[in-house]
Design a protein around this motif. Structure first.
Motif, PDB file in Angstrom:
ATOM      1  N   ASP A  11       0.839  -1.189   0.000  1.00 11.49           N
ATOM      2  CA  ASP A  11       0.000   0.000   0.000  1.00 11.49           C
ATOM      3  C   ASP A  11       0.874   1.238   0.000  1.00 11.49           C
ATOM      4  OD1 ASP A  11      -2.229  -1.610   0.168  1.00 11.49           O
ATOM      5  OD2 ASP A  11      -2.113  -1.713   2.353  1.00 11.49           O
ATOM      6  N   ASP A  12       0.525   2.220  -0.798  1.00 17.59           N
ATOM      7  CA  ASP A  12       1.337   3.427  -0.938  1.00 17.59           C
ATOM      8  C   ASP A  12       0.940   4.472   0.081  1.00 17.59           C
ATOM      9  OD1 ASP A  12       2.753   2.328  -3.027  1.00 17.59           O
ATOM     10  OD2 ASP A  12       1.306   3.005  -4.518  1.00 17.59           O
ATOM     11  N   PRO A  38       4.977  12.357  -6.226  1.00 16.07           N
ATOM     12  CA  PRO A  38       5.519  11.713  -7.435  1.00 16.07           C
ATOM     13  C   PRO A  38       6.947  11.223  -7.242  1.00 16.07           C
ATOM     14  CG  PRO A  38       4.461  13.817  -7.952  1.00 16.07           C
ATOM     15  CD  PRO A  38       4.580  13.745  -6.467  1.00 16.07           C
ATOM     16  N   GLU A  39       7.709  11.901  -6.380  1.00 14.04           N
ATOM     17  CA  GLU A  39       9.097  11.496  -6.178  1.00 14.04           C
ATOM     18  C   GLU A  39       9.206  10.220  -5.355  1.00 14.04           C
ATOM     19  OE1 GLU A  39      11.175  14.731  -4.444  1.00 14.04           O
ATOM     20  OE2 GLU A  39      10.960  16.041  -6.199  1.00 14.04           O
ATOM     21  N   GLY A  87       4.245   7.952  -6.001  1.00 10.82           N
ATOM     22  CA  GLY A  87       2.815   8.162  -5.758  1.00 10.82           C
ATOM     23  C   GLY A  87       2.388   7.838  -4.340  1.00 10.82           C
ATOM     24  N   GLU A  88       3.334   7.685  -3.426  1.00  7.15           N
ATOM     25  CA  GLU A  88       2.993   7.392  -2.033  1.00  7.15           C
ATOM     26  C   GLU A  88       2.238   8.571  -1.416  1.00  7.15           C
ATOM     27  OE1 GLU A  88       5.654   7.406   1.905  1.00  7.15           O
ATOM     28  OE2 GLU A  88       6.148   5.765   0.544  1.00  7.15           O
ATOM     29  N   MET A  89       1.215   8.255  -0.614  1.00  4.81           N
ATOM     30  CA  MET A  89       0.443   9.284   0.067  1.00  4.81           C
ATOM     31  C   MET A  89       1.214   9.752   1.295  1.00  4.81           C
ATOM     32  SD  MET A  89      -2.448   9.742  -1.559  1.00  4.81           S
ATOM     33  CE  MET A  89      -3.476  10.464  -0.305  1.00  4.81           C
ATOM     34  N   PRO A 107      -7.535  10.908  -8.414  1.00  3.34           N
ATOM     35  CA  PRO A 107      -7.195  11.381  -7.062  1.00  3.34           C
ATOM     36  C   PRO A 107      -5.741  11.797  -6.942  1.00  3.34           C
ATOM     37  CG  PRO A 107      -7.430   8.980  -7.103  1.00  3.34           C
ATOM     38  CD  PRO A 107      -7.876   9.468  -8.447  1.00  3.34           C
ATOM     39  N   ILE A 108      -5.530  12.996  -6.391  1.00  6.83           N
ATOM     40  CA  ILE A 108      -4.174  13.475  -6.122  1.00  6.83           C
ATOM     41  C   ILE A 108      -3.905  13.505  -4.625  1.00  6.83           C
ATOM     42  CG2 ILE A 108      -4.053  14.855  -8.220  1.00  6.83           C
ATOM     43  CD1 ILE A 108      -4.712  17.322  -6.552  1.00  6.83           C
ATOM     44  N   GLY A 109      -4.941  13.247  -3.828  1.00  4.94           N
ATOM     45  CA  GLY A 109      -4.778  13.248  -2.386  1.00  4.94           C
ATOM     46  C   GLY A 109      -6.118  13.129  -1.700  1.00  4.94           C
ATOM     47  N   VAL A 110      -6.127  13.362  -0.383  1.00  6.88           N
ATOM     48  CA  VAL A 110      -7.368  13.286   0.397  1.00  6.88           C
ATOM     49  C   VAL A 110      -7.355  14.376   1.462  1.00  6.88           C
ATOM     50  CG1 VAL A 110      -7.657  10.787   0.067  1.00  6.88           C
ATOM     51  CG2 VAL A 110      -6.427  11.641   2.076  1.00  6.88           C
ATOM     52  N   ILE A 111      -8.548  14.757   1.891  1.00  2.00           N
ATOM     53  CA  ILE A 111      -8.722  15.639   3.051  1.00  2.00           C
ATOM     54  C   ILE A 111      -9.452  14.846   4.130  1.00  2.00           C
ATOM     55  CG2 ILE A 111      -9.851  17.693   3.952  1.00  2.00           C
ATOM     56  CD1 ILE A 111      -9.506  19.026   1.306  1.00  2.00           C
ATOM     57  N   ASN A 112      -8.912  14.887   5.332  1.00  3.58           N
ATOM     58  CA  ASN A 112      -9.543  14.207   6.466  1.00  3.58           C
ATOM     59  C   ASN A 112      -9.896  15.238   7.533  1.00  3.58           C
ATOM     60  OD1 ASN A 112     -10.010  11.664   8.237  1.00  3.58           O
ATOM     61  ND2 ASN A 112      -8.670  12.973   9.461  1.00  3.58           N
TER      62      ASN A 112
END
Length: 577
Positions: A121-122, A211-212, A215-217, A287-292
């Protein structure tokens, strides 16, 4: 007698801690069972050695905190009378009048969760932004999905629901981000706006794909409503994967029951009661990310209407962020292009602004880099009253690396020819200089030509370059022999180069060229080839300028619009007659 006191609902519930091993967790087999889903099955243990009690975290999901310091996992830490302990949100106090006081050794912060290797999982964990994100899974993943909200194809939720509230929220987020191009400042501004839209939110965080890092969050921004509260944000790995895969917002609630917490304690000690997590989608709805956003107040839980509103705000925030990112990329590209234009001007200044003008001889040269700067090189200048040096080379590689070595080669040749005009001595000195501190894998194929105007004799030292063609008055094409070709410049110091001499007769023309000419490709990948070049030269006029222009035009005709894949450089000189 040591005692562990649980502070709950205004009561102090004591648990005896023996001199042996005391294990705390929610599993029934533990010495002290704490019935809370925020406590791991085997959360921590107490041991006693030489009269001193120690506490050790057993790899729990929510961690163990002593006096505000999170413990390293599976590393015993000395515990003393009246020390305060937190297992996740649960607050306890250790009491032991006989506990021997010890100096408080600094406890290193808990190491970040390991980066997930390819195939996993990234999701990463980072404290670079003042907090830590822990990803819960397995037995410790207690989050329960209470509702979902699809993106509606553009990341804005269902616009027909609460249109007035959504419009106000969109205007608010737009005003907050208007004119902001600093991405690091934009993300906290997004969270500031969300805390105004959701006044009961306690914590918020933004995770973006890096990206570096494949693609890990990674966490990029955090916000807490109260100073000094626990900076750890706990996310369900299962829920996060679903948000990214389905591009949907999720409303979830922690499964813990309310009676586990002391109402007299500050809200920072309560468990997460309600959480919303929504995707940030780019212009292609990827998806480029998430908001929590979460609240720890059991009275003001989030609703599906809140989730729909967050989807709308996140949609606008994502587009604004994406536009700012594209603008930043554009500005950086403009700056880079400007710097490359300057570099191009500097490199052209290293080339001769004019070629020798001597009676009975004509000269022509052309340089066309595949990129803004290139790795081909030529020079021509008179030495003494009756000799002309032609220096011509091709640096391995192109672009900026080739251009740097090209500039070094140019200055090297100019400097060495101040002291010697002998071809062998000059090339040996050039090679020695270029071998010193040479960049790995970088070399120069090189032709050094000394033209004697009195004898019309050419002395050629060939260091790994293609031998020049010679066009004769009868239309035949000859070339210098291959036997005298040595190693490229910068490969071996003290290499014994050879010199090849030949008289240039009246009407003969000499053509020097780099491999960008014969290896030019058409759209199908076919090369121009030395054979076609030889045939063209044979039927072309012997005037250097005319021949050069005809050759370049034929190469471009062969390419037929295909972008140039290598630098193209030619130098032609001929004797009139």
């Amino acid at each position: 007698m040591a005692t562990l006191v649980l502070l709950q609902e205004g009561e102090a519930i004591p648990y005896p801690v023996g001199d042996g091993e005391t294990v705390i967790g929610r599993h029934p087999d533990c010495t002290i069972q704490l019935k809370s889903n925020t406590v791991s099955r085997r959360h921590a243990r107490f041991t006693k050695r030489d009269g001193q009690f120690y506490i050790e975290d057993l790899g729990s999901g929510n961690g163990t905190v002593v006096n505000g310091t999170q413990l390293e996992k599976e590393k015993p830490h000395a515990i003393n009378h009246q020390d305060r302990i937190k297992f996740g949100p649960m607050l306890l106090r250790f009491e032991c009048e006989e506990a021997r006081p010890v100096a408080k050794a600094p406890v290193a912060p808990a190491p970040a969760a390991p980066r997930v290797q390819p195939g996993g999982d990234d999701f990463g964990s980072s404290d670079d932004y003042g907090a830590t994100v822990n990803f819960a899974d397995g037995d410790d993943d207690e989050a329960e999905i209470m509702g979902t909200m699809t993106s509606g194809g553009a990341g804005f939720g269902v616009l027909e629901v609460q249109p007035e509230v959504k419009l106000k929220a969109v205007i608010d987020i737009t005003r907050s981000l208007c004119g902001e191009t600093d991405l690091d400042k934009m993300l906290p501004a997004i969270l500031d706006t969300l805390f105004r839209v959701f006044p009961h939110a306690d914590r918020g965080c933004v995770l973006l794909k890096d990206p570096e890092k494949g693609g890990e969050m990674v966490p990029r921004a955090f916000k807490h409503r109260r100073e000094g509260e626990d900076a750890t944000v706990r996310l369900s790995r299962t829920i996060l994967k679903k948000v990214l895969a389905d591009k949907t917002g999720i409303l979830s609630a922690d499964a813990a029951s309310d009676d586990q917490f002391d109402a007299s304690e500050s809200i920072s000690n309560l468990a997460i009661r309600s959480m919303m997590i929504v995707p940030l989608l780019d212009k292609d709805t990827e998806p480029i990310g998430v908001i929590n956003v979460d609240t720890m107040n059991p009275v003001t839980q989030f609703t599906t209407e809140d989730l729909d509103l967050l989807m709308t705000v996140a949609g606008q925030a994502a587009l604004t962020y994406e536009n700012a990112r594209l603008m930043k990329t554009f500005l950086e590209k403009q700056k880079q292009d400007g710097e490359m234009n300057i570099a191009n001007g500097v490199q052209k200044a290293l080339l001769p602004d004019k070629l020798p003008d001597v009676e009975g001889w004509n000269f022509f040269a052309s340089y066309d880099a595949a990129q803004a700067v290139g790795g081909d090189y030529y020079d021509a200048f008179e030495v003494g009253d009756d000799k002309i040096v032609l220096s011509f080379g091709d640096i391995s590689g192109k672009g900026v690396p080739g251009a740097i070595i090209m500039s070094r080669m140019s200055s090297c040749v100019q400097s060495i020819l101040e002291f010697t005009h002998d071809p062998l001595e000059a090339v040996a000195a050039i090679n020695k200089h270029m071998c010193a501190n040479a960049a790995e894998g970088r070399f120069v194929t090189y032709n050094f030509v000394l033209l004697d105007l009195k004898t019309n004799e050419v002395s050629l030292v060939n260091a790994g370059h293609m031998p020049p063609f010679i066009l004769k008055p009868d239309g035949t094409v000859d070339e210098f022999p291959d036997e005298s070709i040595g190693l490229p410049i910068g490969v071996m110091e003290d290499y014994p180069y050879e010199v090849e001499k030949r008289v240039i007769n009246a009407g003969e023309t000499v053509v020097l060229f780099t491999d960008g000419v014969d290896e030019a490709m058409d759209p199908e990948g076919e090369l121009y080839t030395l054979k076609r070049m030889r045939q063209l030269i044979a039927k072309s006029p012997r005037d250097p300028e005319e021949l050069g222009k005809i050759l370049l035009a034929d190469v471009r005709r062969h390419a037929n619009g295909r972008p140039q894949n290598d630098d193209i450089t030619i130098m032609i000189f001929g004797r009139e007659g």
